[in-house]
Design an enzyme around this catalytic site. Structure first.
Site, PDB file in Angstrom:
ATOM      1  N   HIS A   7     -31.083  43.986  14.631  1.00  0.00           N
ATOM      2  CA  HIS A   7     -30.576  45.096  15.449  1.00  0.00           C
ATOM      3  C   HIS A   7     -31.118  46.435  14.936  1.00  0.00           C
ATOM      4  O   HIS A   7     -31.617  47.248  15.717  1.00  0.00           O
ATOM      5  CB  HIS A   7     -29.037  45.082  15.412  1.00  0.00           C
ATOM      6  CG  HIS A   7     -28.387  46.165  16.205  1.00  0.00           C
ATOM      7  ND1 HIS A   7     -27.657  45.931  17.355  1.00  0.00           N
ATOM      8  CD2 HIS A   7     -28.341  47.515  16.025  1.00  0.00           C
ATOM      9  CE1 HIS A   7     -27.210  47.081  17.833  1.00  0.00           C
ATOM     10  NE2 HIS A   7     -27.608  48.068  17.044  1.00  0.00           N
ATOM     11  N   GLU A   8     -31.036  46.648  13.617  1.00  0.00           N
ATOM     12  CA  GLU A   8     -31.463  47.944  13.062  1.00  0.00           C
ATOM     13  C   GLU A   8     -32.976  48.110  13.108  1.00  0.00           C
ATOM     14  O   GLU A   8     -33.474  49.203  13.414  1.00  0.00           O
ATOM     15  CB  GLU A   8     -30.949  48.133  11.630  1.00  0.00           C
ATOM     16  CG  GLU A   8     -29.423  48.100  11.476  1.00  0.00           C
ATOM     17  CD  GLU A   8     -28.670  48.997  12.439  1.00  0.00           C
ATOM     18  OE1 GLU A   8     -29.199  50.058  12.840  1.00  0.00           O
ATOM     19  OE2 GLU A   8     -27.541  48.628  12.829  1.00  0.00           O
TER      20      GLU A   8
ATOM     21  N   CYS B 297     -22.859  48.782  18.621  1.00  0.00           N
ATOM     22  CA  CYS B 297     -23.839  49.778  18.171  1.00  0.00           C
ATOM     23  C   CYS B 297     -23.150  51.130  18.194  1.00  0.00           C
ATOM     24  O   CYS B 297     -22.472  51.453  19.169  1.00  0.00           O
ATOM     25  CB  CYS B 297     -25.032  49.771  19.118  1.00  0.00           C
ATOM     26  SG  CYS B 297     -26.310  50.972  18.684  1.00  0.00           S
ATOM     27  N   LEU B 298     -23.295  51.910  17.129  1.00  0.00           N
ATOM     28  CA  LEU B 298     -22.610  53.202  17.071  1.00  0.00           C
ATOM     29  C   LEU B 298     -23.100  54.162  18.167  1.00  0.00           C
ATOM     30  O   LEU B 298     -22.403  55.116  18.495  1.00  0.00           O
ATOM     31  CB  LEU B 298     -22.782  53.846  15.685  1.00  0.00           C
ATOM     32  CG  LEU B 298     -22.068  53.116  14.534  1.00  0.00           C
ATOM     33  CD1 LEU B 298     -22.410  53.759  13.197  1.00  0.00           C
ATOM     34  CD2 LEU B 298     -20.551  53.093  14.731  1.00  0.00           C
TER      35      LEU B 298
ATOM     36  N   GLN C  25     -30.553  57.060  15.325  1.00  0.00           N
ATOM     37  CA  GLN C  25     -29.170  57.313  15.770  1.00  0.00           C
ATOM     38  C   GLN C  25     -28.610  58.637  15.258  1.00  0.00           C
ATOM     39  O   GLN C  25     -27.573  59.078  15.730  1.00  0.00           O
ATOM     40  CB  GLN C  25     -28.269  56.158  15.322  1.00  0.00           C
ATOM     41  CG  GLN C  25     -28.644  54.857  16.013  1.00  0.00           C
ATOM     42  CD  GLN C  25     -27.716  53.747  15.585  1.00  0.00           C
ATOM     43  OE1 GLN C  25     -27.935  53.131  14.551  1.00  0.00           O
ATOM     44  NE2 GLN C  25     -26.668  53.511  16.351  1.00  0.00           N
TER      45      GLN C  25
ATOM     46  N   HIS D 201     -34.034  49.284  16.409  1.00  0.00           N
ATOM     47  CA  HIS D 201     -33.854  50.735  16.577  1.00  0.00           C
ATOM     48  C   HIS D 201     -35.096  51.480  16.084  1.00  0.00           C
ATOM     49  O   HIS D 201     -35.518  52.458  16.690  1.00  0.00           O
ATOM     50  CB  HIS D 201     -32.665  51.230  15.734  1.00  0.00           C
ATOM     51  CG  HIS D 201     -31.343  51.174  16.432  1.00  0.00           C
ATOM     52  ND1 HIS D 201     -31.061  51.863  17.588  1.00  0.00           N
ATOM     53  CD2 HIS D 201     -30.195  50.533  16.100  1.00  0.00           C
ATOM     54  CE1 HIS D 201     -29.796  51.642  17.935  1.00  0.00           C
ATOM     55  NE2 HIS D 201     -29.244  50.825  17.055  1.00  0.00           N
TER      56      HIS D 201
ATOM     57  N   GLY E 261     -24.219  49.192  10.155  1.00  0.00           N
ATOM     58  CA  GLY E 261     -25.642  49.502  10.147  1.00  0.00           C
ATOM     59  C   GLY E 261     -25.894  50.797  10.894  1.00  0.00           C
ATOM     60  O   GLY E 261     -25.147  51.141  11.821  1.00  0.00           O
TER      61      GLY E 261
HETATM   62 NI    NI Z   1     -27.340  50.120  16.928  1.00  0.00          NI
END
Ligand code: NI
Length: 169
Positions: A134-135, A92-93, A50, A138, A45
């Site tokens: 989660h996304e 998370c990236l 991000q 963000h 994701g």
């Molecule tokens: Ni994330």
């Protein structure tokens, strides 16, 4: 085109996204770039914040590019129903090498627009439900760090500070 993924504590990660109103070629190119960026980093994701853009756009693909049917571009998404509870590890990236358990709803129903502006609804459970939550967080400028227990959050912040000191962040 692969975009640069920003890491915590980049301020754009705390910035709620602007809704998307124009579904044009520029948006579709951005969505394609987000998929390419996510696959290059082996994520499941990625949210626009991000890659430094505070807009309500996220991509999810639990198959990491192996199954085209699992490719999801979600624009202006929202959770319309949630049910149950799960407590599983997330990554998370924007937090490389950090994995922590976070409480999420077990099942969610979402509504979103695709990259052409068409509204759709869908259900997700387990990992997909976690990815949605989660996304979408963000897109509201909310990080999984703030969903951790106070103890796990302070352990995580300590770990990040150590990596920063060692030049590994
Ligand atoms: Ni994330």
């Amino acid at each position: 085109m692969i975009l640069k993924i920003v890491k915590y504590p980049e301020p754009v990660l705390d910035t709620p996204g602007e809704p998307v109103v124009e579904f044009d070629g520029e948006l579709r190119k951005f969505v394609a770039d987000m998929f390419e960026t996510m696959y290059a980093s082996q994520g499941v994701g990625l949210a626009a914040q991000q890659v430094g853009v505070a807009r309500r756009i996220t991509v999810i693909d639990l198959s990491m590019g192996k199954d085209p049917a699992q490719k999801l571009a979600l624009v202006n998404p929202e959770i319309i129903a949630r049910e149950g509870r799960q407590y599983e590890e997330e990554g998370c990236l924007s937090f490389p090498e950090i994995r922590e358990k976070v409480v999420r709803a077990a099942k969610v129903r979402i509504r979103a627009q695709d990259e052409n502006g068409k509204w759709f609804e869908m259900d997700g459970e387990e990992l997909l439900a976690r990815a949605f939550q989660h996304e979408f967080d963000h897109l509201d400028g909310v990080l999984f760090l703030s969903r951790m227990s106070p103890l796990k959050r302070s352990m995580t912040l300590r770990k990040i500070r150590k990596m920063q000191r060692e030049g590994n962040w």
